[in-house]
Design a protein around this motif. Structure first.
Motif, short mmCIF file in Angstrom:
data_model
loop_
_atom_site.label_atom_id
_atom_site.label_comp_id
_atom_site.label_asym_id
_atom_site.label_seq_id
_atom_site.Cartn_x
_atom_site.Cartn_y
_atom_site.Cartn_z
N PRO A 11 6.88 29.12 -38.18
CA PRO A 11 5.43 28.98 -38.37
C PRO A 11 4.80 27.95 -37.44
N ILE A 12 5.56 26.94 -37.01
CA ILE A 12 5.02 26.01 -36.01
C ILE A 12 4.70 26.76 -34.72
N GLY A 13 5.63 27.62 -34.29
CA GLY A 13 5.37 28.44 -33.11
C GLY A 13 4.18 29.35 -33.30
N SER A 14 4.04 29.91 -34.52
CA SER A 14 2.89 30.78 -34.81
C SER A 14 1.58 30.01 -34.74
N PHE A 15 1.54 28.82 -35.30
CA PHE A 15 0.32 28.03 -35.28
C PHE A 15 -0.11 27.70 -33.86
N VAL A 16 0.86 27.46 -32.99
CA VAL A 16 0.55 27.15 -31.60
C VAL A 16 0.07 28.40 -30.87
N GLY A 17 0.73 29.53 -31.12
CA GLY A 17 0.43 30.73 -30.35
C GLY A 17 -0.77 31.53 -30.81
N MET A 18 -0.99 31.62 -32.13
CA MET A 18 -2.02 32.52 -32.65
C MET A 18 -3.43 32.24 -32.10
N PRO A 19 -3.87 30.99 -32.04
CA PRO A 19 -5.24 30.78 -31.55
C PRO A 19 -5.46 31.18 -30.10
N MET A 20 -4.37 31.42 -29.34
CA MET A 20 -4.52 31.83 -27.94
C MET A 20 -4.47 33.35 -27.77
N ALA A 21 -4.14 34.06 -28.85
CA ALA A 21 -3.87 35.49 -28.72
C ALA A 21 -5.12 36.29 -28.36
N SER A 22 -6.26 35.96 -28.96
CA SER A 22 -7.46 36.74 -28.68
C SER A 22 -7.91 36.57 -27.23
N PHE A 81 13.64 29.85 -32.81
CA PHE A 81 12.69 30.13 -33.89
C PHE A 81 11.25 29.79 -33.48
N VAL A 82 11.07 28.79 -32.62
CA VAL A 82 9.72 28.50 -32.12
C VAL A 82 9.19 29.69 -31.31
N LEU A 83 10.02 30.21 -30.41
CA LEU A 83 9.62 31.37 -29.61
C LEU A 83 9.42 32.61 -30.50
N LEU A 94 7.94 41.55 -26.75
CA LEU A 94 8.50 40.20 -26.80
C LEU A 94 9.00 39.85 -28.19
N TRP A 95 8.26 40.28 -29.21
CA TRP A 95 8.63 40.03 -30.60
C TRP A 95 9.93 40.76 -30.95
N CYS A 96 10.06 42.01 -30.52
CA CYS A 96 11.30 42.76 -30.76
C CYS A 96 12.48 42.11 -30.04
N ALA A 97 12.27 41.72 -28.79
CA ALA A 97 13.34 41.07 -28.03
C ALA A 97 13.73 39.75 -28.68
N GLY A 98 12.75 39.04 -29.25
CA GLY A 98 13.02 37.76 -29.88
C GLY A 98 13.87 37.86 -31.13
N LEU A 99 14.02 39.07 -31.68
CA LEU A 99 14.83 39.26 -32.87
C LEU A 99 16.28 38.82 -32.64
N ALA A 100 16.79 39.02 -31.43
CA ALA A 100 18.19 38.71 -31.16
C ALA A 100 18.43 37.22 -30.91
N LEU A 101 17.39 36.46 -30.60
CA LEU A 101 17.57 35.08 -30.15
C LEU A 101 18.23 34.17 -31.19
N ALA A 148 6.12 32.16 -32.31
CA ALA A 148 4.96 32.29 -31.43
C ALA A 148 4.67 33.74 -31.11
N THR A 149 5.70 34.51 -30.75
CA THR A 149 5.48 35.93 -30.45
C THR A 149 5.09 36.70 -31.70
N ALA A 150 5.66 36.31 -32.86
CA ALA A 150 5.30 36.98 -34.12
C ALA A 150 3.83 36.80 -34.43
N GLY A 151 3.36 35.54 -34.37
CA GLY A 151 1.97 35.26 -34.71
C GLY A 151 0.99 35.87 -33.73
N MET A 152 1.28 35.78 -32.44
CA MET A 152 0.37 36.33 -31.45
C MET A 152 0.30 37.85 -31.55
N CYS A 153 1.46 38.49 -31.77
CA CYS A 153 1.46 39.94 -31.95
C CYS A 153 0.69 40.33 -33.21
#
Length: 389
Positions: free
Chosen positions: A47-58, A97-99, A76-83, A102-107
């Protein structure tokens, strides 16, 4: 491909990524020798990654187009599943988990913003059903994950294979997404979109619904075990019933919205969730507790999709409105399980769920905030047939 069907598959794929990882967290914990506290910190990184990424998504969607942004971020979100499974040490796991977050929230932001725009074009509610597809994707992938874990499949192999399959499905769905034209005269969204005042009340509705959803999902099995004396099988069944009720209500939610409107649906859902909370607090048998959690699931199911739709119609762009309200709902989802645990530890589980019941009552009180804004004169009606109904 039909545009509505394409975005529905996108939502299902997004849910499947989440459901896949959730089933393999015990493997990751054992593989890296994590204490419960360290695993909790790793999960907090998402969720820290999401908070950072989401406001930039639009802003990203504005720059490269909503359709392209959905396709890119879903990949990117699908690829991040394996990380997380591939992380060799704890520090790498935190970064993974940060990455991942971030990709989860932005997507999440761009696909919901795109869905709001499509909903406008179609002239009918589709958001609840799309979130129902997310639930189905999560449940289906979770079932595969349970089978993989039960048969001792290495999580690196399982999640790597799942990532490839979901990448393919996401790419196929992305080809059918609507090529949304830029709104004439629309201002560029802010580079970092915090919640605007216009969506604060809508955000509070989302906060209340997400608080009840997150607390119930994380604590239902524990509650029926410790308070109602349920065994492991019944405890697991309580969570499953809760999620199935959520998915069913979301799939049916669009029909209810078209018939009664979002205000009535949210208000009625709030009443059902409050009733469910009261049953949970008062019951001491597994069956009644499970029935209470089922009512909570039915009551809060449509809140998040309707909140996203309402916010998307109030922002400078749909993506900016969704980003603002998503920040509030993600915050609620982050703190709800922890607050529930703290209150239960200081008092009892029934007291904790009495507090949750009071929070969810806000949905009923603030349901009027979900009323759609006065429609502006647009040319959307003329293009309904072009997009497909």
């Amino acid at each position: 491909m039909h545009h509505h069907r394409a975005i529905a598959i996108v939502f299902a794929v997004h849910g499947a990524v989440s459901g896949s990882l959730a089933t393999r967290l015990p493997w990751i914990q054992d593989h890296l020798g994590l204490t419960p506290g360290m695993l909790g910190f790793a999960l907090l990184c998402a969720p820290i990654g999401s908070f950072v990424g989401m406001p930039m998504a639009s802003r990203l969607a504005y720059r490269i187009g909503a359709r392209t942004a959905v396709r890119l971020l879903l990949a990117l979100w699908c690829a991040g599943l394996a990380l997380p499974a591939l992380a060799p040490v704890q520090v790498a796991l935190f970064g993974a988990f940060v990455l991942y977050g971030a990709t989860a929230g932005m997507c999440d932001v761009v696909m919901n913003g795109h869905a709001v725009s499509l909903e406008r074009r179609l002239g009918r509610s589709i958001m609840s059903g799309l979130h129902g597809m997310w639930c189905l994707g999560s449940l289906a992938a979770g079932g595969v994950g349970v089978l993989a874990a039960h048969n001792g499949v290495d999580a690196r192999l399982h999640l790597g294979g799942a990532a490839l399959v979901l990448l393919g499905l996401g790419a196929l769905a992305g080809r059918g997404l609507w090529a949304e034209p830029p709104a004439p005269g629309a201002a560029a969204p802010r580079r970092y979109a915090l919640p605007p005042r216009s969506i604060l009340l809508v955000g509070l509705v989302g906060f209340a619904g997400t608080f009840a959803e997150g607390s119930s999902a994380d604590w239902a099995a524990v509650y029926v075990t410790d308070v109602a004396g349920a065994g492991p099988g019944l405890a697991a069944a309580t969570y499953t019933v809760f999620m199935l009720c959520m998915a069913s209500a979301r799939l049916a939610g669009d029909l209810l919205v078209r018939r009664f409107g979002p205000v009535a649906v949210v208000r009625g859902g709030g009443v059902a969730a409050v009733l469910g909370g009261a049953v949970v607090v008062a019951s001491r048998t597994p069956v009644l507790c499970t029935a209470g959690f089922a009512l909570i699931g039915l009551g809060v199911a449509a809140v998040v999709p309707l909140v996203f739709a309402a916010a998307g119609n109030r922002g400078t762009t749909p993506g900016e409105g969704v980003a603002g309200v998503a920040t509030i709902t993600y915050m609620s989802a982050l703190i709800a399980p922890a607050v529930t645990g703290w209150v239960a530890g200081a008092t009892s589980y029934p007291v904790a769920f009495a507090v949750i019941t009071c929070v969810v009552a806000l949905m009923t009180v603030l349901a009027g905030a979900m009323r759609p804004p006065a429609p502006a004169a647009t040319a959307d009606a003329a293009s309904l047939r072009e997009v497909g109904a």
